[in-house]
Design a protein around this motif. Structure first.
Motif, PDB file in Angstrom:
ATOM      1  N   ARG A  49       0.829  -1.202   0.000  1.00 54.52           N
ATOM      2  CA  ARG A  49       0.000   0.000   0.000  1.00 54.52           C
ATOM      3  C   ARG A  49       0.862   1.250   0.000  1.00 54.52           C
ATOM      4  O   ARG A  49       0.569   2.218  -0.691  1.00 54.52           O
ATOM      5  CB  ARG A  49      -0.904   0.029   1.244  1.00 54.52           C
TER       6      ARG A  49
ATOM      7  N   LEU B 277       2.252   1.788  -3.366  1.00 56.85           N
ATOM      8  CA  LEU B 277       1.260   2.357  -4.280  1.00 56.85           C
ATOM      9  C   LEU B 277       1.136   3.858  -4.051  1.00 56.85           C
ATOM     10  O   LEU B 277       1.092   4.649  -4.992  1.00 56.85           O
ATOM     11  CB  LEU B 277      -0.098   1.673  -4.056  1.00 56.85           C
TER      12      LEU B 277
ATOM     13  N   LEU C  21       0.206  -4.821  -7.828  1.00 56.19           N
ATOM     14  CA  LEU C  21      -1.142  -5.207  -7.429  1.00 56.19           C
ATOM     15  C   LEU C  21      -1.202  -6.702  -7.128  1.00 56.19           C
ATOM     16  O   LEU C  21      -1.788  -7.137  -6.130  1.00 56.19           O
ATOM     17  CB  LEU C  21      -2.142  -4.843  -8.529  1.00 56.19           C
TER      18      LEU C  21
ATOM     19  N   GLY D  35      -2.187  -9.912   1.049  1.00 50.87           N
ATOM     20  CA  GLY D  35      -3.421  -9.525   1.721  1.00 50.87           C
ATOM     21  C   GLY D  35      -3.655  -8.030   1.749  1.00 50.87           C
ATOM     22  O   GLY D  35      -4.643  -7.551   2.319  1.00 50.87           O
ATOM     23  N   ASP D  36      -2.772  -7.275   1.154  1.00 50.94           N
ATOM     24  CA  ASP D  36      -2.986  -5.823   1.101  1.00 50.94           C
ATOM     25  C   ASP D  36      -4.176  -5.477   0.224  1.00 50.94           C
ATOM     26  O   ASP D  36      -4.866  -4.484   0.476  1.00 50.94           O
ATOM     27  CB  ASP D  36      -1.748  -5.114   0.545  1.00 50.94           C
ATOM     28  N   PHE D  37      -4.357  -6.228  -0.827  1.00 48.66           N
ATOM     29  CA  PHE D  37      -5.435  -5.900  -1.765  1.00 48.66           C
ATOM     30  C   PHE D  37      -6.411  -7.057  -1.893  1.00 48.66           C
ATOM     31  O   PHE D  37      -6.053  -8.203  -1.657  1.00 48.66           O
ATOM     32  CB  PHE D  37      -4.848  -5.576  -3.149  1.00 48.66           C
ATOM     33  N   ARG D  38      -7.599  -6.719  -2.323  1.00 51.71           N
ATOM     34  CA  ARG D  38      -8.611  -7.742  -2.526  1.00 51.71           C
ATOM     35  C   ARG D  38      -8.263  -8.647  -3.698  1.00 51.71           C
ATOM     36  O   ARG D  38      -7.375  -8.347  -4.492  1.00 51.71           O
ATOM     37  CB  ARG D  38      -9.975  -7.081  -2.781  1.00 51.71           C
TER      38      ARG D  38
ATOM     39  N   ASP E 116     -10.735  -9.852  -5.855  1.00 45.91           N
ATOM     40  CA  ASP E 116     -11.820  -9.978  -6.824  1.00 45.91           C
ATOM     41  C   ASP E 116     -11.900  -8.867  -7.868  1.00 45.91           C
ATOM     42  O   ASP E 116     -12.970  -8.502  -8.290  1.00 45.91           O
ATOM     43  CB  ASP E 116     -13.155 -10.042  -6.074  1.00 45.91           C
TER      44      ASP E 116
ATOM     45  N   VAL F  57      -8.582   4.901  -4.306  1.00 46.44           N
ATOM     46  CA  VAL F  57      -8.254   3.597  -4.869  1.00 46.44           C
ATOM     47  C   VAL F  57      -8.365   2.504  -3.787  1.00 46.44           C
ATOM     48  O   VAL F  57      -8.875   1.418  -4.050  1.00 46.44           O
ATOM     49  CB  VAL F  57      -6.847   3.602  -5.494  1.00 46.44           C
ATOM     50  N   LEU F  58      -7.946   2.816  -2.601  1.00 46.68           N
ATOM     51  CA  LEU F  58      -7.947   1.787  -1.569  1.00 46.68           C
ATOM     52  C   LEU F  58      -9.328   1.577  -0.957  1.00 46.68           C
ATOM     53  O   LEU F  58      -9.801   0.446  -0.854  1.00 46.68           O
ATOM     54  CB  LEU F  58      -6.958   2.143  -0.451  1.00 46.68           C
ATOM     55  N   LYS F  59      -9.983   2.648  -0.582  1.00 42.41           N
ATOM     56  CA  LYS F  59     -11.211   2.492   0.177  1.00 42.41           C
ATOM     57  C   LYS F  59     -12.493   2.774  -0.591  1.00 42.41           C
ATOM     58  O   LYS F  59     -13.596   2.491  -0.121  1.00 42.41           O
ATOM     59  CB  LYS F  59     -11.184   3.428   1.408  1.00 42.41           C
TER      60      LYS F  59
END
Lengths: 188, 188, 188, 188
Positions: free
Chosen positions: A75, A78, A129, A136-139, A141, A181-183
């Motif tokens: 994160r 990014l 990404l 586990g930083d990003f989803r 899906d 972008v994150l939330k």
DNA sequence: GATGAATGAGTCTTCATTCAT
DNA sequence: AATGAATGAAGACTCATTCAT
């Protein structure tokens, strides 16, 4: 001299566009004659290529320095990359605009050298990404490639509207972008 | 005839750029002579202006149709607008690229007519965000203007890479973009 | 219509010159289209010829009316002719300027019809001088041809500077010219 | 080269007129290419301006040399000036015709530089007449300005008909003109 | 290192003219 | 009597490029 010429050229290409800027314009702006230009460059296109190279090489190396820093989370990386793209406008804005706008005027030969680097820049974001997913930083899906394009779009479009001496600092803009972008923008 | 010329011009301006495309190129591509061009247009710039007008007017009216539809929530409207920008590439992609790329070649007089419309497009997005806040669709803690620029960047940048006949449908891309904007990419 | 066109053409040819005035300019100034022009004239040159004819015919007939008046002395006739040339500027100034200035743009065929008339005008003045000599009105010791050219020069040059609404009346100017020609400027 | 071009241009402008003479005509007549023309002149109009400048400056300086010669009477000075205008046709006839005929094709900016000089030429003649009055060389009862225009008309019109290789010498013509101006044509 | 002169292909634009309707 | 669409030749001007010096 060559240095000086390139810098002036970037400025003029940014302001008026590559096609509209003549060699005459460039040499006049630094007080030499056309002959001098052809002493340093074999053609107008070579100059453009040089500008592209200089820009993308610089950008890539800055990006890679960020990515290689293992003390930071994905994160944070990014954030740094988005932040870099905003900060960079201050000193590289003109080059950036020329890069995105005038690429079409490069010869195929030049393009073959530059496109892979431009793609590498995007590929590095995709990689970030993907790695962030594993950690586990990003989803898991979302379509990595589309999201990468989305992030790139946000970043690159900022060249069109961001004024370094405007009301918002680059920190603020990068912060908003990363937050977005994150939330996302909807309540959680 | 005028119609035909404009369409060919869009195609050529998209492929080769405004400056590089000559009137000769345009008229040759439809089998008439240069005189004919000047029978319909007073200058190359007027043609460019016409292209800009036609594009932005069309885009604005589509956008407004979406915004006016009161049966939809703000989130749905956001989806529709983003979706529109992707769908539109299929038929308006060339115009869109010309619009963003060649605006600089318009005269000041033409720009004065077009810039307000382009700004209106962005302003409508900002308005959507603001209204969505009041209704609770969107969070309250982000900078509306920067987020609007971010969304615009994602959308407009897609003209650069989206291929209508590629692997992903426009629904998928718009879906990913809206997901990204609404929920972000990090786990919740 | 043909009349109207010719008049407008004279006005425009006077203001901007024959070559610089386009058929478009002419028809636009009276609200018709180019086709109409070619209904009445076979070419731009024919129009110019018509203007020349109309002017020189009118001038010649006025001159001849003066010369034929046997109630007047030769000195009076000289005055009348010079006076005519100044008075004429008011209504024929534009035609006169076009006549002298644009004759070069006539075809050889047209010139063959017009030059003899123009020469006739000068020849009539020479004849007046010669006859005035016999009658004792004029001296015997000057070159008739050169003096005729001198008088013509004075008259024709006035198209370049005389403003009908200026401080001096046409009577005054003609008077000064005739005085100058008859008595000279040195004390007697 | 620039010299050569200007001279050829004068010749062609005299023969065919400014508008009808193309840059192509000029460069072809000296065996170079169009680019060369624009290396030396920024526009066709600049060339015309240069021709005008060169002519009027030359004429003015010759006139002033005559006027400054204190060993001569005002009548002699008048003769010299008229004589000059005839003599000058031999070498400056083409320039003179271009000067009077094509002035309209100068830009306002150029005109602002040239008109004052042309007026100065006439003003100098008026001054000569006024001074000649005080000295008793000329009569007191004529309108100086109109007479000056009359003299100018005689002189300038001669460019239209005088052929340097004709039957009469320039001395003879100037003599007749001065006689006419000084003593008039009627018996005393 | 740099200049100045020259090229030639190409650009936008104008315009007199034609002709079917 | 008049129009509107189209032509095509020509015009001024620009510009990347070359090359001898």
């Amino acid at each position: 001299m060559k240095e000086k010429m390139t810098e002036q050229a970037v400025r003029l290409f940014d302001q008026k566009g590559f096609t509209v800027t003549s060699i005459q314009d460039i040499v006049e702006s630094i007080g030499v004659t056309k002959g001098t230009f052809y002493y340093y460059f074999s053609s107008k296109e070579e100059l453009l290529k040089e500008i592209h190279m200089r820009y993308i090489d610089g950008l890539l190396s800055k990006q890679e320095r960020i990515l290689e820093d293992d003390s930071k989370s994905f994160r944070e990386k990014l954030f740094d990359i988005i932040h870099l793209s905003i900060v960079d406008i201050k000193e590289q804005g003109a080059s950036a605009k020329v890069f995105f706008r005038e690429m079409r005027h490069l010869s195929h030969k030049s393009l073959d050298q530059i496109e892979p680097k431009r793609d590498m820049y995007r590929y590095n974001i995709e990689k970030l990404l993907k790695e962030g997913r594993k950690s586990g930083d990003f989803r898991n899906d979302f379509d990595v490639s589309v999201v990468a394009f989305g992030i790139l779009g946000m970043m690159n479009w900022s060249y069109q509207w961001y004024k370094p001496d405007g009301a918002k600092t680059d920190e603020e803009i990068a912060g908003t972008f990363v937050d977005m972008v994150l939330k996302g923008i909807q309540p959680q």
